[in-house]
Design a protein around this motif. Structure first.
Motif, PDB file in Angstrom:
ATOM      1  N   ASP A 113      14.962   6.665  12.216  1.00 31.47           N
ATOM      2  CA  ASP A 113      15.748   6.752  13.460  1.00 31.47           C
ATOM      3  C   ASP A 113      15.724   5.431  14.233  1.00 31.47           C
ATOM      4  OD1 ASP A 113      16.465   9.365  12.921  1.00 31.47           O
ATOM      5  OD2 ASP A 113      15.031  10.243  14.334  1.00 31.47           O
ATOM      6  N   LEU A 114      14.663   4.638  14.045  1.00 33.39           N
ATOM      7  CA  LEU A 114      14.551   3.332  14.694  1.00 33.39           C
ATOM      8  C   LEU A 114      15.279   2.237  13.910  1.00 33.39           C
ATOM      9  CD1 LEU A 114      10.776   3.215  15.734  1.00 33.39           C
ATOM     10  CD2 LEU A 114      12.753   3.650  17.210  1.00 33.39           C
ATOM     11  N   GLY A 115      15.806   2.609  12.736  1.00 33.68           N
ATOM     12  CA  GLY A 115      16.474   1.619  11.898  1.00 33.68           C
ATOM     13  C   GLY A 115      15.548   0.938  10.909  1.00 33.68           C
ATOM     14  N   ILE A 116      14.340   1.451  10.775  1.00 38.00           N
ATOM     15  CA  ILE A 116      13.373   0.925   9.807  1.00 38.00           C
ATOM     16  C   ILE A 116      13.531   1.756   8.531  1.00 38.00           C
ATOM     17  CG2 ILE A 116      10.927   0.560   9.315  1.00 38.00           C
ATOM     18  CD1 ILE A 116      10.519   0.367  12.397  1.00 38.00           C
ATOM     19  N   ARG A 117      13.843   1.080   7.427  1.00 41.80           N
ATOM     20  CA  ARG A 117      14.156   1.789   6.182  1.00 41.80           C
ATOM     21  C   ARG A 117      12.892   2.020   5.355  1.00 41.80           C
ATOM     22  NH1 ARG A 117      16.513   0.029   0.943  1.00 41.80           N
ATOM     23  NH2 ARG A 117      16.250  -2.093   1.733  1.00 41.80           N
ATOM     24  N   VAL A 118      12.545   3.290   5.152  1.00 45.08           N
ATOM     25  CA  VAL A 118      11.389   3.654   4.331  1.00 45.08           C
ATOM     26  C   VAL A 118      11.799   3.557   2.864  1.00 45.08           C
ATOM     27  CG1 VAL A 118       9.756   5.495   3.747  1.00 45.08           C
ATOM     28  CG2 VAL A 118      10.440   5.141   6.138  1.00 45.08           C
ATOM     29  N   ILE A 119      11.033   2.758   2.099  1.00 40.24           N
ATOM     30  CA  ILE A 119      11.392   2.538   0.697  1.00 40.24           C
ATOM     31  C   ILE A 119      10.376   3.119  -0.290  1.00 40.24           C
ATOM     32  CG2 ILE A 119      12.835   0.530   1.182  1.00 40.24           C
ATOM     33  CD1 ILE A 119      10.470  -1.252   0.312  1.00 40.24           C
ATOM     34  N   ASP A 120       9.221   3.542   0.193  1.00 40.23           N
ATOM     35  CA  ASP A 120       8.218   4.147  -0.688  1.00 40.23           C
ATOM     36  C   ASP A 120       7.269   4.976   0.165  1.00 40.23           C
ATOM     37  OD1 ASP A 120       6.832   4.770  -3.015  1.00 40.23           O
ATOM     38  OD2 ASP A 120       6.288   2.699  -3.492  1.00 40.23           O
ATOM     39  N   SER A 121       6.672   5.974  -0.454  1.00 44.26           N
ATOM     40  CA  SER A 121       5.691   6.793   0.263  1.00 44.26           C
ATOM     41  C   SER A 121       4.610   7.257  -0.691  1.00 44.26           C
ATOM     42  CB  SER A 121       6.367   7.995   0.929  1.00 44.26           C
ATOM     43  OG  SER A 121       6.957   8.830  -0.042  1.00 44.26           O
ATOM     44  N   ASN A 122       3.431   7.443  -0.135  1.00 44.09           N
ATOM     45  CA  ASN A 122       2.268   7.919  -0.885  1.00 44.09           C
ATOM     46  C   ASN A 122       2.035   7.115  -2.160  1.00 44.09           C
ATOM     47  OD1 ASN A 122       3.574  10.853   0.240  1.00 44.09           O
ATOM     48  ND2 ASN A 122       1.554  10.216   0.895  1.00 44.09           N
ATOM     49  N   TRP A 123       2.147   5.808  -2.039  1.00 45.53           N
ATOM     50  CA  TRP A 123       1.937   4.946  -3.205  1.00 45.53           C
ATOM     51  C   TRP A 123       0.444   4.769  -3.426  1.00 45.53           C
ATOM     52  CZ3 TRP A 123      -0.220   0.061  -4.018  1.00 45.53           C
ATOM     53  CH2 TRP A 123       0.027  -0.478  -5.290  1.00 45.53           C
ATOM     54  N   ARG A 124       0.038   4.979  -4.667  1.00 48.14           N
ATOM     55  CA  ARG A 124      -1.386   4.897  -5.000  1.00 48.14           C
ATOM     56  C   ARG A 124      -1.626   3.896  -6.118  1.00 48.14           C
ATOM     57  NH1 ARG A 124      -0.698  10.302  -3.737  1.00 48.14           N
ATOM     58  NH2 ARG A 124      -2.331  11.193  -2.426  1.00 48.14           N
ATOM     59  N   CYS A 125      -2.796   3.280  -6.052  1.00 49.65           N
ATOM     60  CA  CYS A 125      -3.295   2.430  -7.123  1.00 49.65           C
ATOM     61  C   CYS A 125      -4.811   2.597  -7.118  1.00 49.65           C
ATOM     62  CB  CYS A 125      -2.860   0.980  -6.903  1.00 49.65           C
ATOM     63  SG  CYS A 125      -3.705   0.150  -5.538  1.00 49.65           S
ATOM     64  N   PRO A 126      -5.511   2.003  -8.068  1.00 51.05           N
ATOM     65  CA  PRO A 126      -6.973   2.165  -8.086  1.00 51.05           C
ATOM     66  C   PRO A 126      -7.667   1.682  -6.803  1.00 51.05           C
ATOM     67  CG  PRO A 126      -6.215   1.339 -10.195  1.00 51.05           C
ATOM     68  CD  PRO A 126      -5.020   1.317  -9.270  1.00 51.05           C
ATOM     69  N   SER A 127      -7.024   0.785  -6.052  1.00 48.55           N
ATOM     70  CA  SER A 127      -7.650   0.241  -4.841  1.00 48.55           C
ATOM     71  C   SER A 127      -7.422   1.084  -3.596  1.00 48.55           C
ATOM     72  CB  SER A 127      -7.114  -1.165  -4.571  1.00 48.55           C
ATOM     73  OG  SER A 127      -7.404  -2.004  -5.650  1.00 48.55           O
ATOM     74  N   GLY A 128      -6.483   2.035  -3.653  1.00 51.48           N
ATOM     75  CA  GLY A 128      -6.227   2.854  -2.477  1.00 51.48           C
ATOM     76  C   GLY A 128      -4.814   3.390  -2.415  1.00 51.48           C
ATOM     77  N   GLU A 129      -4.410   3.794  -1.212  1.00 45.86           N
ATOM     78  CA  GLU A 129      -3.097   4.430  -1.011  1.00 45.86           C
ATOM     79  C   GLU A 129      -2.424   3.841   0.222  1.00 45.86           C
ATOM     80  OE1 GLU A 129      -1.147   8.732   0.218  1.00 45.86           O
ATOM     81  OE2 GLU A 129      -3.298   8.604  -0.116  1.00 45.86           O
ATOM     82  N   ILE A 130      -1.108   3.719   0.109  1.00 42.70           N
ATOM     83  CA  ILE A 130      -0.285   3.348   1.251  1.00 42.70           C
ATOM     84  C   ILE A 130       0.554   4.571   1.600  1.00 42.70           C
ATOM     85  CG2 ILE A 130       1.574   1.885   2.106  1.00 42.70           C
ATOM     86  CD1 ILE A 130       0.682  -0.256   0.093  1.00 42.70           C
ATOM     87  N   ASP A 131       0.507   4.987   2.868  1.00 48.71           N
ATOM     88  CA  ASP A 131       1.275   6.167   3.275  1.00 48.71           C
ATOM     89  C   ASP A 131       2.771   5.911   3.200  1.00 48.71           C
ATOM     90  OD1 ASP A 131      -1.061   7.630   3.786  1.00 48.71           O
ATOM     91  OD2 ASP A 131      -1.138   6.971   5.871  1.00 48.71           O
ATOM     92  N   LEU A 132       3.237   4.864   3.884  1.00 46.46           N
ATOM     93  CA  LEU A 132       4.665   4.536   3.879  1.00 46.46           C
ATOM     94  C   LEU A 132       4.840   3.030   3.732  1.00 46.46           C
ATOM     95  CD1 LEU A 132       5.877   6.684   6.930  1.00 46.46           C
ATOM     96  CD2 LEU A 132       6.090   7.276   4.507  1.00 46.46           C
TER      97      LEU A 132
END
Length: 118
Positions: A21-40
């Motif tokens: 809604d703010l114009g920020i485009r979400v391109i990935d979510s819940n991305w995981r790798c052995p080092s951790g996770e990124i929510d968005l």
């Protein structure tokens, strides 16, 4: 799925909608790798934005944003580089944002967005 995981996923959906809604485009979510996770992962213009989302049912144990520590921000910076390499994304400007959400189930979620937390 545990109740806290269900709440967390619901909060991430609220955060993604809020950012869009703010114009920020979400391109990935819940991305995981052995080092951790990124929510968005999002793009705000040309700026790569890594978003940590913290969701709670109340403020009884404090504001959700209090859980975003300096150590967490440092880990997110590292994960941003790993994500960019994994997706062949040329790193330019990077920003770490935190979104705190309180979802008490009685009304609309309350969203608090902090840009550039570290």
């Amino acid at each position: 799925m545990k109740a806290k995981d269900v709440l967390g996923r619901a909060g991430e959906r609220v955060a993604a909608d809020y950012l869009e809604d703010l114009g920020i485009r979400v391109i990935d979510s819940n991305w995981r790798c052995p080092s951790g996770e990124i929510d968005l992962v999002a793009l705000d213009g040309a700026e790569l934005v890594i978003v940590e989302v913290k969701t709670r049912r109340s403020l009884r144990y404090g504001d959700p944003l209090e859980a975003v520590t300096a150590a967490k921000v440092a880990r997110l910076r590292t994960l941003a580089v790993v994500w960019a390499r994994a997706h062949s994304h040329v790193m330019g400007a990077l920003r770490i944002d935190a979104v705190g959400i309180v979802m008490d189930g009685r009304g609309e979620p309350v969203v608090d967005h902090l840009k550039g937390v570290g």
